[in-house]
Design a protein around this motif. Sequence first.
Motif, PDB file in Angstrom:
ATOM      1  N   GLU A 139     -14.356   9.635   0.831  1.00  0.00           N
ATOM      2  CA  GLU A 139     -14.132  11.063   0.603  1.00  0.00           C
ATOM      3  C   GLU A 139     -15.373  11.701  -0.012  1.00  0.00           C
ATOM      4  OE1 GLU A 139     -11.010  14.023  -1.757  1.00  0.00           O
ATOM      5  OE2 GLU A 139     -10.708  11.849  -1.760  1.00  0.00           O
ATOM      6  N   ILE A 169      -0.367   5.028  -0.506  1.00  0.00           N
ATOM      7  CA  ILE A 169      -1.454   5.001   0.481  1.00  0.00           C
ATOM      8  C   ILE A 169      -0.851   4.784   1.863  1.00  0.00           C
ATOM      9  CG2 ILE A 169      -3.565   3.839   1.229  1.00  0.00           C
ATOM     10  CD1 ILE A 169      -3.961   2.978  -1.694  1.00  0.00           C
ATOM     11  N   GLU A 205      -4.453  -2.799  -3.540  1.00  0.00           N
ATOM     12  CA  GLU A 205      -4.307  -1.351  -3.738  1.00  0.00           C
ATOM     13  C   GLU A 205      -5.548  -0.745  -4.381  1.00  0.00           C
ATOM     14  OE1 GLU A 205      -1.666   1.793  -6.353  1.00  0.00           O
ATOM     15  OE2 GLU A 205      -0.751  -0.132  -5.813  1.00  0.00           O
ATOM     16  N   ASP A 206      -6.051  -1.373  -5.430  1.00  0.00           N
ATOM     17  CA  ASP A 206      -7.233  -0.845  -6.122  1.00  0.00           C
ATOM     18  C   ASP A 206      -8.452  -0.826  -5.203  1.00  0.00           C
ATOM     19  OD1 ASP A 206      -5.796  -0.454  -8.427  1.00  0.00           O
ATOM     20  OD2 ASP A 206      -6.429  -2.338  -9.370  1.00  0.00           O
ATOM     21  N   LEU A 218       0.827  -1.213   0.000  1.00  0.00           N
ATOM     22  CA  LEU A 218       0.000   0.000   0.000  1.00  0.00           C
ATOM     23  C   LEU A 218       0.859   1.261   0.000  1.00  0.00           C
ATOM     24  CD1 LEU A 218      -2.883  -0.943   2.496  1.00  0.00           C
ATOM     25  CD2 LEU A 218      -3.042  -0.661   0.009  1.00  0.00           C
ATOM     26  N   GLY A 230       2.193   2.207  -3.234  1.00  0.00           N
ATOM     27  CA  GLY A 230       1.155   2.809  -4.064  1.00  0.00           C
ATOM     28  C   GLY A 230       0.741   4.198  -3.601  1.00  0.00           C
ATOM     29  N   LEU A 235     -11.476   4.420  -0.325  1.00  0.00           N
ATOM     30  CA  LEU A 235     -11.149   5.755   0.197  1.00  0.00           C
ATOM     31  C   LEU A 235     -11.828   6.845  -0.621  1.00  0.00           C
ATOM     32  CD1 LEU A 235      -7.344   5.348   1.023  1.00  0.00           C
ATOM     33  CD2 LEU A 235      -9.230   5.590   2.656  1.00  0.00           C
ATOM     34  N   GLU A 236     -11.944   6.657  -1.920  1.00  0.00           N
ATOM     35  CA  GLU A 236     -12.643   7.631  -2.763  1.00  0.00           C
ATOM     36  C   GLU A 236     -14.127   7.692  -2.405  1.00  0.00           C
ATOM     37  OE1 GLU A 236     -11.834   6.464  -6.744  1.00  0.00           O
ATOM     38  OE2 GLU A 236      -9.761   7.191  -6.725  1.00  0.00           O
ATOM     39  N   CYS A 254      -0.518   3.784   5.697  1.00  0.00           N
ATOM     40  CA  CYS A 254      -1.158   2.767   6.534  1.00  0.00           C
ATOM     41  C   CYS A 254      -0.315   2.514   7.777  1.00  0.00           C
ATOM     42  CB  CYS A 254      -1.388   1.463   5.761  1.00  0.00           C
ATOM     43  SG  CYS A 254       0.099   0.772   5.043  1.00  0.00           S
ATOM     44  N   VAL A 304      -8.537  -0.669  -1.843  1.00  0.00           N
ATOM     45  CA  VAL A 304      -8.389   0.352  -0.799  1.00  0.00           C
ATOM     46  C   VAL A 304      -8.565   1.744  -1.395  1.00  0.00           C
ATOM     47  CG1 VAL A 304      -6.745   1.408   0.785  1.00  0.00           C
ATOM     48  CG2 VAL A 304      -6.974  -1.084   0.700  1.00  0.00           C
ATOM     49  N   ARG A 305      -7.951   1.979  -2.554  1.00  0.00           N
ATOM     50  CA  ARG A 305      -8.061   3.304  -3.175  1.00  0.00           C
ATOM     51  C   ARG A 305      -9.514   3.629  -3.517  1.00  0.00           C
ATOM     52  NH1 ARG A 305      -3.892   5.943  -4.861  1.00  0.00           N
ATOM     53  NH2 ARG A 305      -2.634   4.050  -5.183  1.00  0.00           N
ATOM     54  N   GLY A 306     -10.219   2.656  -4.072  1.00  0.00           N
ATOM     55  CA  GLY A 306     -11.623   2.873  -4.411  1.00  0.00           C
ATOM     56  C   GLY A 306     -12.476   3.140  -3.181  1.00  0.00           C
TER      57      GLY A 306
END
Length: 456
Positions: free
Chosen positions: A450, A380, A439-440, A375, A378, A446-447, A382, A442-444
Motif C-alpha cells: 500500500e 484479511i 497473519e502478521d 487470515l 484476522g 500488504l502495508e 483471501c 501478510v498484514r505487514g
Amino acid sequence: MIDPRVASGLRDLLPAVMIPRERILRTFRETFASFGFVPIETPHIERMEVLTGKGAGSEEVLRQIFEVTNKGGTPGELALRFDLTVPLARFVARHIDEIGVPFKRYAVGSVFRGERPAKGRFREFVQCDFDTIGTDSRLADAETALVIYSALTAAEVPRFTIALNDRKILDGALEALGLDGKTGLVLRSLDKLNKIGRDGVHAELARPAEEGGAGLSEEQAAGILDFAEGGRGRTDVLDAAEARFGANERAARGIADLRAVARLLEAGGVPADRIAIDLGLARGLDYYTGVVFETTVDGWERFGSVASGGRYDNLASLFTPRRLPGVGASIGLDRLLALMEEAGALKGAGTAAPVLIANFPGTDPGVPMRLASALRKGGIGCEIYPEPIQVGKQMGYGTKHGHKLAVIVGPDEVAGETFNLRDLETRHEDRGLAWSVLEDSVRGALEVIEHRGASS
C-alpha cells in the motif's frame, strides 16, 4: 440461440468496475452517516399518480417514465421510479408521525428513465441521495453542499467544482422583466444551456408558445441569456445581480440566502476555489424553490453534473397538507464511475480479496483451508485457488485478477509448518515463514504494498 446482449441503455458491470464501485458506495454511506443521515428504502415501483403529480417533475422527465403492467393489471397504474426524491416525499408524508422532524435520510438505489442513451447517460442508473426534511435553515442548505464536497473528496474524485444558485434569484429576475408567467418554460430552457449551447436555448426561448417555446422576443431572450452567462464566478457576481434586480423582493431574498450559504461553506472548510456562483443554473425539475447545486469534474464537464440537487419547500404538499420543506442532493454513481474510468482515476481490480492461497499439487487441501480461515478471522480477505494445478498458472491467475500476495504451501512446507509469501507484482518471495506468524507477515506485506502504491 438467444443473443446475450443487453437492451440499449443498460449495462453489465464487470468485477473491475464493481469492486471500486462498491468501495465508493461504502465511502458515500460512511460520509452520509457521519453527518447524521440515516438509511431508508422505498420501492422501485410506485403508483403512477405518485410520480406524475403536479410539481413532481418536468414534462421532459415525466415523458421518460417506464410504465409497469403486471399480468392482469391495469395499464397506467404503476411505473418505475425516475428519482429518489419524489418517493421520499411520499415516504415522509406517510411516516412523518413516526420519524419526526427534522429528518435526515440517505438512500442508494436504481432509478429508471427512458431517455436516449449517451456517454454517462443510462436508462437504469444508481443514485445516492441524502436529504434533510422539516427545516428552512440555510445551515441545512450549506450542509448539503458540504456533504457533496466531503463525499466526493473521500472517494478520490478528480478535482471538481460545486456550482450554486438560488431559484428565487432567477424567479425574481424573470418577474422584474415581466416574464413571471413563463418561468417554468424559461428555466427548463436555461437548464439545457450546457447541452445545446446559447443558440439552441435562444431558439427555444424565442419559439412561439404554440410550437412549444417560451414565446420571448429576441431582445428578451438575449437579455436572459446575457444574465445567465454573465453570472458565473465568485460571490462578487451577487453584487452585480443585486444592483440590477435587488429591488425585486424575491430576487433580493435569494441573493441574501445564497450569500449566507457561501459564508457557511467557508466556515465548514470548503475551499473557495471549489465553489462557483452560477446565476444561470436552473435545474430542470419544477419542484425546486431555493438553493440549487450542480457539481462537475474540472475538464470533464461534457459528462454533465455528477452531483446535483437543491431546496424543495412544497414537494410534500402532493401528499399531505402539512408543510414539510426539504433540501437534498443526489450523486449519480454510474455517471461518476464512467467519468472516472475514462479519466483513468478508477482504481480497479478483478478481486475483492488481496491474498491468493495456492492449492499446491500433492498438499492436503485442508491446509490452505486452515490458513485461509486464520487470515479471514484476522480481517484479511483471501481466495483459495480451487484446483491443484501447476503453481505457476495459479500465480498467473492471481496477477491477472489483482491479488497482491500469494501464500504457497507445498509438501515440504507442510512438514515444517511453514509457508512462502510471494509479492505478485515484484515476484519477491519470502520463504520458510512459520505458520504462527502468518497473519502478521501478510498484514505487514500488504502495508508495504500500500505504501509503495501511494508513493508511485
